[in-house]
Design a protein around this motif. Structure first.
Motif, PDB file in Angstrom:
ATOM      1  N   SER A   2       0.829  -1.199   0.000  1.00  0.00           N
ATOM      2  CA  SER A   2       0.000   0.000   0.000  1.00  0.00           C
ATOM      3  C   SER A   2       0.866   1.254   0.000  1.00  0.00           C
ATOM      4  O   SER A   2       2.018   1.249   0.446  1.00  0.00           O
ATOM      5  CB  SER A   2      -0.918   0.017   1.228  1.00  0.00           C
ATOM      6  N   GLN A   3       0.300   2.322  -0.486  1.00  0.00           N
ATOM      7  CA  GLN A   3       1.009   3.578  -0.678  1.00  0.00           C
ATOM      8  C   GLN A   3       1.134   4.332   0.640  1.00  0.00           C
ATOM      9  O   GLN A   3       0.165   4.491   1.381  1.00  0.00           O
ATOM     10  CB  GLN A   3       0.214   4.412  -1.679  1.00  0.00           C
ATOM     11  N   ALA A   4       2.353   4.797   0.960  1.00  0.00           N
ATOM     12  CA  ALA A   4       2.558   5.588   2.163  1.00  0.00           C
ATOM     13  C   ALA A   4       2.104   7.023   1.927  1.00  0.00           C
ATOM     14  O   ALA A   4       2.078   7.499   0.791  1.00  0.00           O
ATOM     15  CB  ALA A   4       4.029   5.549   2.571  1.00  0.00           C
ATOM     16  N   LEU A   5       1.783   7.712   3.012  1.00  0.00           N
ATOM     17  CA  LEU A   5       1.224   9.056   2.921  1.00  0.00           C
ATOM     18  C   LEU A   5       2.034  10.036   3.756  1.00  0.00           C
ATOM     19  O   LEU A   5       2.632   9.667   4.773  1.00  0.00           O
ATOM     20  CB  LEU A   5      -0.227   9.061   3.425  1.00  0.00           C
ATOM     21  N   ALA A  22       0.328  11.620  -1.423  1.00  0.00           N
ATOM     22  CA  ALA A  22       0.872  10.294  -1.695  1.00  0.00           C
ATOM     23  C   ALA A  22       2.390  10.398  -1.808  1.00  0.00           C
ATOM     24  O   ALA A  22       2.907  11.125  -2.655  1.00  0.00           O
ATOM     25  CB  ALA A  22       0.280   9.734  -2.984  1.00  0.00           C
ATOM     26  N   SER A  24       5.165   8.695  -2.996  1.00  0.00           N
ATOM     27  CA  SER A  24       5.727   7.620  -3.814  1.00  0.00           C
ATOM     28  C   SER A  24       6.329   8.210  -5.071  1.00  0.00           C
ATOM     29  O   SER A  24       5.889   9.242  -5.563  1.00  0.00           O
ATOM     30  CB  SER A  24       4.639   6.616  -4.198  1.00  0.00           C
ATOM     31  N   ARG A  84      -3.214   2.369   4.528  1.00  0.00           N
ATOM     32  CA  ARG A  84      -1.955   2.968   4.112  1.00  0.00           C
ATOM     33  C   ARG A  84      -1.213   3.559   5.305  1.00  0.00           C
ATOM     34  O   ARG A  84      -1.818   4.152   6.198  1.00  0.00           O
ATOM     35  CB  ARG A  84      -2.200   4.045   3.056  1.00  0.00           C
TER      36      ARG A  84
END
Length: 399
Positions: A2-5, A22, A24, A84
């Motif tokens: 999952s995408q880190a924030l 986001a 990334s 996330r």
């Protein structure tokens, strides 16, 4: 995976704004995934609003309303994270003093240092620090990044930084720092993209909101600005006086017997557009009364006249410091959305070669000057949150 924030917090005395980005890839998206704010903290009717959700009333405790507001933001964020992870929390910090220019990771030592600058930015500094302290205690595993509004102005030449006081006060840090640095840092990026080499010339950015300042740039670096030792200096603002003869402050205290606390409240909360007009701190609201009869209309006209006059005078001052003007850009709430204020300012700058395109100005276009204008005039939405998130991503990448 999952995408880190990255979460950005912008904490003021009566509001907390947040934005979620986001984290990334090489390029951080300019627009957040979502944003929102709690406003009216400490007042009778606080509310919460975010992307896709109409503002709704919230309950904040009397003893710790700020802590309660952070708790509500945290709960709303958790409901939307969808598994996330939070890579970092970045904070807009108004004052970094003479020590902190670059964004950096917050620890107990940094937090202690920043408390020393609370008197220099009482509307914002204590509330950002309170948020940091709560998060250090409750979520110590999440990196927190401080991003300084004074940092962009570390390129000011010494002659712009110094105040004409005994030299020992310069040595003790009493100097002109400049503010709205995250906004001007974004302008330096966005203007180079839009205007190329023209932006690297003699540029003035006008950050006109409830707080207001101007920044003169060369090579997209700050060389002169209107705010100085504190965020009270320079332009007339929504509720702040801007530059004021210090003799007037001495008079208020010595002859009118105002206490230090009363003078501080007067200059920060009761002056500017609100104080002169007696109506509002917002030009849009004041403008609705300029045709009123009697004192109401007269004060409304005077407030807007003085607001524009101070902007024009300070643009002239910065143009002198720059040796001319190639590009003038308006940003922040009033700068981006008030065609009337822009038109009035530009009408008084004809001597500099400013000529406005009325249709483009009414449409809030990126370029609002006429083809024959010697000075390019633009409108550029600011994006302080993105600058803070970008700095946080860079720090994480380097750790």
């Amino acid at each position: 995976m999952s995408q880190a924030l990255i979460i950005v917090l912008n904490c003021g005395s009566s509001s907390i704004k947040f934005a979620v980005f986001a984290a990334s890839g090489q390029e951080l998206p300019r627009q957040p995934l979502w944003n929102g704010k709690v406003q009216g903290i400490g007042g009778p009717g606080p509310d919460f609003g975010e992307t896709g959700v109409q503002p709704f009333a919230i309950e904040l405790g009397v003893e710790h309303p700020y802590r309660d507001a952070l708790r509500i933001i945290r709960e709303r964020l958790l409901a939307r994270l969808e598994g996330r992870a939070v890579a970092a929390i970045a904070h807009r910090v108004v004052h970094g003093g003479s020590r902190y220019f670059e964004s950096l990771r917050i620890d107990a030592g940094v937090l202690a240092d920043l408390r020393g600058y609370v008197p220099l930015a009482p509307l914002h500094q204590p509330f950002a620090l309170e948020a940091m302290e709560i998060l250090l205690r409750e979520r110590p595993e999440i990196p927190q990044i401080a991003c300084f509004d004074t940092g962009f102005h570390h390129t000011l030449p010494r002659v712009e930084q110094m105040l004409p006081l005994p030299y020992e006060w310069w040595q003790r840090g009493v100097r002109r720092y400049g503010f709205h640095g995250l906004s001007y840092a974004y302008m330096a990026t966005a203007l180079a993209e839009r205007h190329g080499d023209r932006a690297r010339g003699r540029t003035i950015a006008a950050h006109l909101g409830s707080g207001a300042s101007l920044c003169g740039m060369r090579e997209l670096q700050s060389v002169a600005t209107t705010m100085g030792f504190s965020a009270l200096d320079g332009l007339m603002m929504g509720t702040r006086s801007g530059a004021l003869d210090p003799g007037a402050v001495i008079y208020l205290m010595e002859i009118e017997k105002l206490t230090l606390e009363q003078v501080g409240h007067l200059l920060y909360h009761e002056s500017g557009l609100l104080g002169v007009s007696g109506i509002s701190s917002e030009p849009r609201v004041i403008a609705q009364h300029v045709r009123d009869a009697g004192e109401v209309g007269e004060r409304a006209r005077m407030a807007l006249d003085l607001f524009v006059h101070r902007i024009v005078r300070e643009i002239g001052s910065l143009a002198a410091a720059l040796g001319g003007l190639d590009l003038l850009v308006f940003t922040a709430g009033i700068g981006e959305h008030s065609a009337e204020i822009r038109a009035r300012v530009c009408a008084d700058l004809g001597w500099l070669g400013v000529s406005l395109n009325d249709a483009a100005n009414a449409a809030h276009a990126p370029l609002i000057s006429d083809a024959d204008s010697r000075v390019l005039v633009g409108v550029e939405p600011t994006n302080e949150e993105w600058v803070a998130a970008r700095d946080a991503q860079r720090i994480l990448a380097g750790s």
